[in-house]
Scaffold this motif. Structure first.
Motif, PDB file in Angstrom:
ATOM      1  N   MET A 112       0.829  -1.198   0.000  1.00 12.82           N
ATOM      2  CA  MET A 112       0.000   0.000   0.000  1.00 12.82           C
ATOM      3  C   MET A 112       0.873   1.262   0.000  1.00 12.82           C
ATOM      4  N   LEU A 113       1.967   1.236   0.732  1.00 11.35           N
ATOM      5  CA  LEU A 113       2.884   2.371   0.755  1.00 11.35           C
ATOM      6  C   LEU A 113       3.481   2.607  -0.634  1.00 11.35           C
ATOM      7  N   TRP A 114       3.913   1.542  -1.302  1.00  9.81           N
ATOM      8  CA  TRP A 114       4.478   1.668  -2.646  1.00  9.81           C
ATOM      9  C   TRP A 114       3.431   2.145  -3.649  1.00  9.81           C
ATOM     10  N   ALA A 115       2.207   1.727  -3.487  1.00 12.72           N
ATOM     11  CA  ALA A 115       1.142   2.178  -4.390  1.00 12.72           C
ATOM     12  C   ALA A 115       0.877   3.672  -4.217  1.00 12.72           C
ATOM     13  N   ILE A 116       0.914   4.148  -2.996  1.00  7.00           N
ATOM     14  CA  ILE A 116       0.720   5.575  -2.752  1.00  7.00           C
ATOM     15  C   ILE A 116       1.889   6.380  -3.327  1.00  7.00           C
ATOM     16  N   VAL A 117       3.109   5.865  -3.183  1.00  8.69           N
ATOM     17  CA  VAL A 117       4.277   6.529  -3.772  1.00  8.69           C
ATOM     18  C   VAL A 117       4.147   6.556  -5.295  1.00  8.69           C
ATOM     19  N   LEU A 118       3.672   5.457  -5.882  1.00 10.32           N
ATOM     20  CA  LEU A 118       3.462   5.386  -7.322  1.00 10.32           C
ATOM     21  C   LEU A 118       2.433   6.423  -7.785  1.00 10.32           C
ATOM     22  N   LEU A 119       1.361   6.554  -7.025  1.00 11.21           N
ATOM     23  CA  LEU A 119       0.340   7.548  -7.368  1.00 11.21           C
ATOM     24  C   LEU A 119       0.899   8.970  -7.298  1.00 11.21           C
ATOM     25  N   LEU A 120       1.675   9.249  -6.276  1.00 12.91           N
ATOM     26  CA  LEU A 120       2.248  10.588  -6.136  1.00 12.91           C
ATOM     27  C   LEU A 120       3.267  10.884  -7.231  1.00 12.91           C
ATOM     28  N   LEU A 121       4.059   9.874  -7.616  1.00 13.66           N
ATOM     29  CA  LEU A 121       5.027  10.073  -8.688  1.00 13.66           C
ATOM     30  C   LEU A 121       4.349  10.224 -10.051  1.00 13.66           C
ATOM     31  N   THR A 122       3.148   9.702 -10.192  1.00 14.97           N
ATOM     32  CA  THR A 122       2.417   9.843 -11.441  1.00 14.97           C
ATOM     33  C   THR A 122       1.821  11.237 -11.565  1.00 14.97           C
ATOM     34  N   LEU A 123       1.533  11.867 -10.474  1.00  8.72           N
ATOM     35  CA  LEU A 123       0.948  13.200 -10.520  1.00  8.72           C
ATOM     36  C   LEU A 123       1.930  14.240 -11.071  1.00  8.72           C
ATOM     37  N   LEU A 124       3.224  14.047 -10.854  1.00 11.13           N
ATOM     38  CA  LEU A 124       4.216  14.998 -11.352  1.00 11.13           C
ATOM     39  C   LEU A 124       4.235  15.055 -12.885  1.00 11.13           C
ATOM     40  N   PRO A 125       4.357  13.916 -13.614  1.00 10.92           N
ATOM     41  CA  PRO A 125       4.296  14.018 -15.081  1.00 10.92           C
ATOM     42  C   PRO A 125       2.932  14.496 -15.579  1.00 10.92           C
ATOM     43  N   ALA A 126       1.874  14.136 -14.868  1.00 14.40           N
ATOM     44  CA  ALA A 126       0.547  14.611 -15.280  1.00 14.40           C
ATOM     45  C   ALA A 126       0.483  16.135 -15.184  1.00 14.40           C
ATOM     46  N   LEU A 127       1.036  16.687 -14.149  1.00 12.96           N
ATOM     47  CA  LEU A 127       1.078  18.134 -13.996  1.00 12.96           C
ATOM     48  C   LEU A 127       1.947  18.771 -15.072  1.00 12.96           C
ATOM     49  N   MET A 128       3.068  18.132 -15.410  1.00 13.23           N
ATOM     50  CA  MET A 128       3.950  18.663 -16.450  1.00 13.23           C
ATOM     51  C   MET A 128       3.255  18.661 -17.814  1.00 13.23           C
ATOM     52  N   VAL A 129       2.537  17.597 -18.155  1.00 17.47           N
ATOM     53  CA  VAL A 129       1.815  17.538 -19.424  1.00 17.47           C
ATOM     54  C   VAL A 129       0.720  18.595 -19.447  1.00 17.47           C
ATOM     55  N   LEU A 130       0.027  18.748 -18.350  1.00 24.70           N
ATOM     56  CA  LEU A 130      -1.025  19.758 -18.265  1.00 24.70           C
ATOM     57  C   LEU A 130      -0.457  21.159 -18.475  1.00 24.70           C
ATOM     58  N   LEU A 131       0.645  21.458 -17.856  1.00 24.21           N
ATOM     59  CA  LEU A 131       1.252  22.784 -18.008  1.00 24.21           C
ATOM     60  C   LEU A 131       1.820  22.990 -19.405  1.00 24.21           C
ATOM     61  N   ALA A 132       2.340  21.937 -20.026  1.00 24.10           N
ATOM     62  CA  ALA A 132       2.918  22.065 -21.360  1.00 24.10           C
ATOM     63  C   ALA A 132       1.838  22.335 -22.413  1.00 24.10           C
ATOM     64  N   TYR A 133       0.652  21.771 -22.244  1.00 23.80           N
ATOM     65  CA  TYR A 133      -0.396  21.929 -23.225  1.00 23.80           C
ATOM     66  C   TYR A 133      -1.447  22.942 -22.827  1.00 23.80           C
ATOM     67  N   ARG A 134      -1.168  23.735 -21.810  1.00 26.21           N
ATOM     68  CA  ARG A 134      -2.125  24.718 -21.338  1.00 26.21           C
ATOM     69  C   ARG A 134      -2.292  25.873 -22.316  1.00 26.21           C
ATOM     70  N   ARG A 135      -1.295  26.173 -23.104  1.00 27.43           N
ATOM     71  CA  ARG A 135      -1.368  27.314 -24.026  1.00 27.43           C
ATOM     72  C   ARG A 135      -2.348  27.044 -25.071  1.00 27.43           C
TER      73      ARG A 135
END
Length: 135
Positions: A112-135
């Motif tokens: 469960m700890l590793w799954a939560i870490v995986l979820l948090l690490l996935t949010l970083l690229p998702a945020l980067m893609v969102l910011l890159a395509y925001r224009r």
């Protein structure tokens, strides 16, 4: 709808800027190149006069367009143009695996700890893609 056939680029004509900044391309004297009056980019004519390539750019791949008679169309759409769906698919796959592991009843709390870490690490690229395509 079928894509329109590319037309040969006439060096004596003015064209709209393919960078979509409402500029106009005009020929640079004694060259097979165009300059934009708005964004100050330089474009050269390649492939027997059918492709316009952008020079002096910080973009990692060469950007190229074909003239259809009314507008510019991207000459070489490849992975560089379509990595948004690939990135979103990878993020959704990782998120779904993480959610399954997180909400599955298990006796081992480290999974469960590793799954939560995986979820948090996935949010970083998702945020980067969102910011890159925001224009």
């Amino acid at each position: 709808m079928q894509p329109q056939k590319a037309q040969k680029i006439d060096l004596t004509q003015d064209y709209p800027c393919p960078c979509r900044r409402r500029g106009r391309l005009t020929q640079i004297a004694l060259t097979e190149a165009f300059g934009c009056d708005r964004c100050q980019q330089i474009f050269v004519v390649e492939e027997s006069g059918y492709v316009l390539e952008q020079l002096s750019t910080s973009y990692p791949y060469k950007r190229a367009w074909r003239w259809t008679g009314h507008q510019w169309s991207i000459a070489n759409p490849g992975l560089g143009e379509s990595y948004l769906p690939i990135a979103l698919g990878a993020i959704l796959l990782t998120l779904s695996i993480g959610l399954i592991l997180t909400f599955r009843p298990s006796t081992n709390p480290s999974i469960m700890l590793w799954a939560i870490v995986l979820l948090l690490l996935t949010l970083l690229p998702a945020l980067m893609v969102l910011l890159a395509y925001r224009r």
